[in-house]
Design a protein around this motif. Sequence first.
Motif, PDB file in Angstrom:
ATOM      1  N   GLY A   1       0.830  -1.199   0.000  1.00  0.00           N
ATOM      2  CA  GLY A   1       0.000   0.000   0.000  1.00  0.00           C
ATOM      3  C   GLY A   1       0.861   1.244   0.000  1.00  0.00           C
ATOM      4  N   ASN A   2       0.681   2.056   0.995  1.00  0.00           N
ATOM      5  CA  ASN A   2       1.443   3.294   1.103  1.00  0.00           C
ATOM      6  C   ASN A   2       2.905   3.010   1.401  1.00  0.00           C
ATOM      7  OD1 ASN A   2      -0.812   4.919   0.692  1.00  0.00           O
ATOM      8  ND2 ASN A   2      -1.343   4.866   2.867  1.00  0.00           N
ATOM      9  N   ILE A   3       3.767   3.800   0.756  1.00  0.00           N
ATOM     10  CA  ILE A   3       5.198   3.762   1.019  1.00  0.00           C
ATOM     11  C   ILE A   3       5.603   5.182   1.360  1.00  0.00           C
ATOM     12  CG2 ILE A   3       7.497   3.314   0.105  1.00  0.00           C
ATOM     13  CD1 ILE A   3       6.237   1.390  -1.885  1.00  0.00           C
ATOM     14  N   GLY A   4       6.265   5.375   2.469  1.00  0.00           N
ATOM     15  CA  GLY A   4       6.661   6.723   2.851  1.00  0.00           C
ATOM     16  C   GLY A   4       7.723   6.722   3.920  1.00  0.00           C
TER      17      GLY A   4
ATOM     18  N   ARG B   1       9.356   7.680  11.144  1.00  0.00           N
ATOM     19  CA  ARG B   1      10.312   8.128  12.153  1.00  0.00           C
ATOM     20  C   ARG B   1      11.588   7.312  12.119  1.00  0.00           C
ATOM     21  NH1 ARG B   1      10.880   6.791  17.880  1.00  0.00           N
ATOM     22  NH2 ARG B   1       9.462   5.129  17.376  1.00  0.00           N
ATOM     23  N   ASP B   2      11.472   6.007  11.837  1.00  0.00           N
ATOM     24  CA  ASP B   2      12.639   5.121  11.869  1.00  0.00           C
ATOM     25  C   ASP B   2      13.164   4.759  10.486  1.00  0.00           C
ATOM     26  OD1 ASP B   2      12.619   5.021  14.645  1.00  0.00           O
ATOM     27  OD2 ASP B   2      11.153   3.389  14.664  1.00  0.00           O
ATOM     28  N   GLY B   3      12.581   5.287   9.420  1.00  0.00           N
ATOM     29  CA  GLY B   3      13.044   4.976   8.067  1.00  0.00           C
ATOM     30  C   GLY B   3      11.881   4.876   7.105  1.00  0.00           C
ATOM     31  N   ILE B   4      12.065   4.084   6.058  1.00  0.00           N
ATOM     32  CA  ILE B   4      11.043   3.885   5.037  1.00  0.00           C
ATOM     33  C   ILE B   4      10.007   2.898   5.569  1.00  0.00           C
ATOM     34  CG2 ILE B   4      10.592   3.165   2.660  1.00  0.00           C
ATOM     35  CD1 ILE B   4      12.425   5.540   2.743  1.00  0.00           C
ATOM     36  N   GLU B   5       8.717   3.257   5.447  1.00  0.00           N
ATOM     37  CA  GLU B   5       7.639   2.386   5.910  1.00  0.00           C
ATOM     38  C   GLU B   5       6.852   1.873   4.713  1.00  0.00           C
ATOM     39  OE1 GLU B   5       5.287   4.544   8.719  1.00  0.00           O
ATOM     40  OE2 GLU B   5       6.809   4.372  10.291  1.00  0.00           O
ATOM     41  N   LEU B   6       6.650   0.564   4.676  1.00  0.00           N
ATOM     42  CA  LEU B   6       5.871  -0.094   3.634  1.00  0.00           C
ATOM     43  C   LEU B   6       4.671  -0.752   4.291  1.00  0.00           C
ATOM     44  CD1 LEU B   6       9.043  -1.805   2.406  1.00  0.00           C
ATOM     45  CD2 LEU B   6       7.744  -0.401   0.855  1.00  0.00           C
TER      46      LEU B   6
ATOM     47  N   VAL C   1      -4.616  -3.005   6.039  1.00  0.00           N
ATOM     48  CA  VAL C   1      -3.183  -3.105   6.285  1.00  0.00           C
ATOM     49  C   VAL C   1      -2.946  -4.300   7.196  1.00  0.00           C
ATOM     50  CG1 VAL C   1      -1.156  -1.960   7.250  1.00  0.00           C
ATOM     51  CG2 VAL C   1      -2.859  -0.623   5.993  1.00  0.00           C
ATOM     52  N   MET C   2      -2.182  -5.254   6.701  1.00  0.00           N
ATOM     53  CA  MET C   2      -1.885  -6.450   7.490  1.00  0.00           C
ATOM     54  C   MET C   2      -0.693  -6.228   8.397  1.00  0.00           C
ATOM     55  SD  MET C   2      -2.394  -9.405   4.653  1.00  0.00           S
ATOM     56  CE  MET C   2      -2.098 -10.699   5.828  1.00  0.00           C
ATOM     57  N   GLN C   3       0.318  -5.523   7.882  1.00  0.00           N
ATOM     58  CA  GLN C   3       1.532  -5.294   8.654  1.00  0.00           C
ATOM     59  C   GLN C   3       2.274  -4.123   8.027  1.00  0.00           C
ATOM     60  OE1 GLN C   3       3.900  -8.783   9.125  1.00  0.00           O
ATOM     61  NE2 GLN C   3       5.471  -7.782  10.310  1.00  0.00           N
ATOM     62  N   THR C   4       2.971  -3.376   8.857  1.00  0.00           N
ATOM     63  CA  THR C   4       3.823  -2.299   8.373  1.00  0.00           C
ATOM     64  C   THR C   4       5.272  -2.715   8.577  1.00  0.00           C
ATOM     65  OG1 THR C   4       2.166  -0.642   8.922  1.00  0.00           O
ATOM     66  CG2 THR C   4       4.409   0.138   8.618  1.00  0.00           C
ATOM     67  N   VAL C   5       6.061  -2.608   7.512  1.00  0.00           N
ATOM     68  CA  VAL C   5       7.475  -2.959   7.554  1.00  0.00           C
ATOM     69  C   VAL C   5       8.275  -1.667   7.497  1.00  0.00           C
ATOM     70  CG1 VAL C   5       9.345  -4.166   6.366  1.00  0.00           C
ATOM     71  CG2 VAL C   5       7.048  -5.148   6.409  1.00  0.00           C
ATOM     72  N   THR C   6       9.209  -1.508   8.423  1.00  0.00           N
ATOM     73  CA  THR C   6      10.070  -0.322   8.457  1.00  0.00           C
ATOM     74  C   THR C   6      11.503  -0.758   8.225  1.00  0.00           C
ATOM     75  OG1 THR C   6       8.585   0.694  10.063  1.00  0.00           O
ATOM     76  CG2 THR C   6      10.766   1.659   9.844  1.00  0.00           C
ATOM     77  N   MET C   7      12.193  -0.043   7.334  1.00  0.00           N
ATOM     78  CA  MET C   7      13.592  -0.349   7.054  1.00  0.00           C
ATOM     79  C   MET C   7      14.352   0.938   6.790  1.00  0.00           C
ATOM     80  SD  MET C   7      13.325  -2.004   3.204  1.00  0.00           S
ATOM     81  CE  MET C   7      12.117  -3.219   3.587  1.00  0.00           C
ATOM     82  N   SER C   8      15.655   0.859   6.915  1.00  0.00           N
ATOM     83  CA  SER C   8      16.495   2.025   6.663  1.00  0.00           C
ATOM     84  C   SER C   8      16.467   2.354   5.174  1.00  0.00           C
ATOM     85  CB  SER C   8      17.930   1.762   7.120  1.00  0.00           C
ATOM     86  OG  SER C   8      18.528   0.786   6.290  1.00  0.00           O
TER      87      SER C   8
END
Length: 123
Positions: A61-64, A67-72, A88-95
């Motif tokens: 869905g949304n990518i943006g 606070r901790d990096g890129i959220e998918l 939204v099933m889960q949000t993944v955050t990565m650098s």
Amino acid sequence: MSDSSAKPSNAPVMVLLVLNLLATIAMLAHVVYYIPENSSAATDTVAAPQLVNDLLVDGVGNIGMGRDGIELEMIELNQDNPNGEPSVMQTVTMSQEAFLDTLNRMNLLRERLVEKDLIRAVE
């Protein structure tokens, strides 16, 4: 003459033994009641992530920036109402570096799928 039947008193030794026993009991009580079950939680500021073995999603869905990096946002389409809002099933955050590396790997996968004629390249 001194009386040979007089024995030295063991009272100071007994007091020290009782105090030592009380100190040992207090230390064990501290270990049992005040040390957390997960001892690494006391030293780590971030809790360990919960790992998911398999997560089946319908897309991203949304990518943006978060606070901790890129959220998918991993989304699931509404099967009852195809025009409805996905959930939204889960949000993944990565650098940012991890996001760019992932993007490069996905582009490489797309190129390999095109080479093997499993998908068509859209120009």
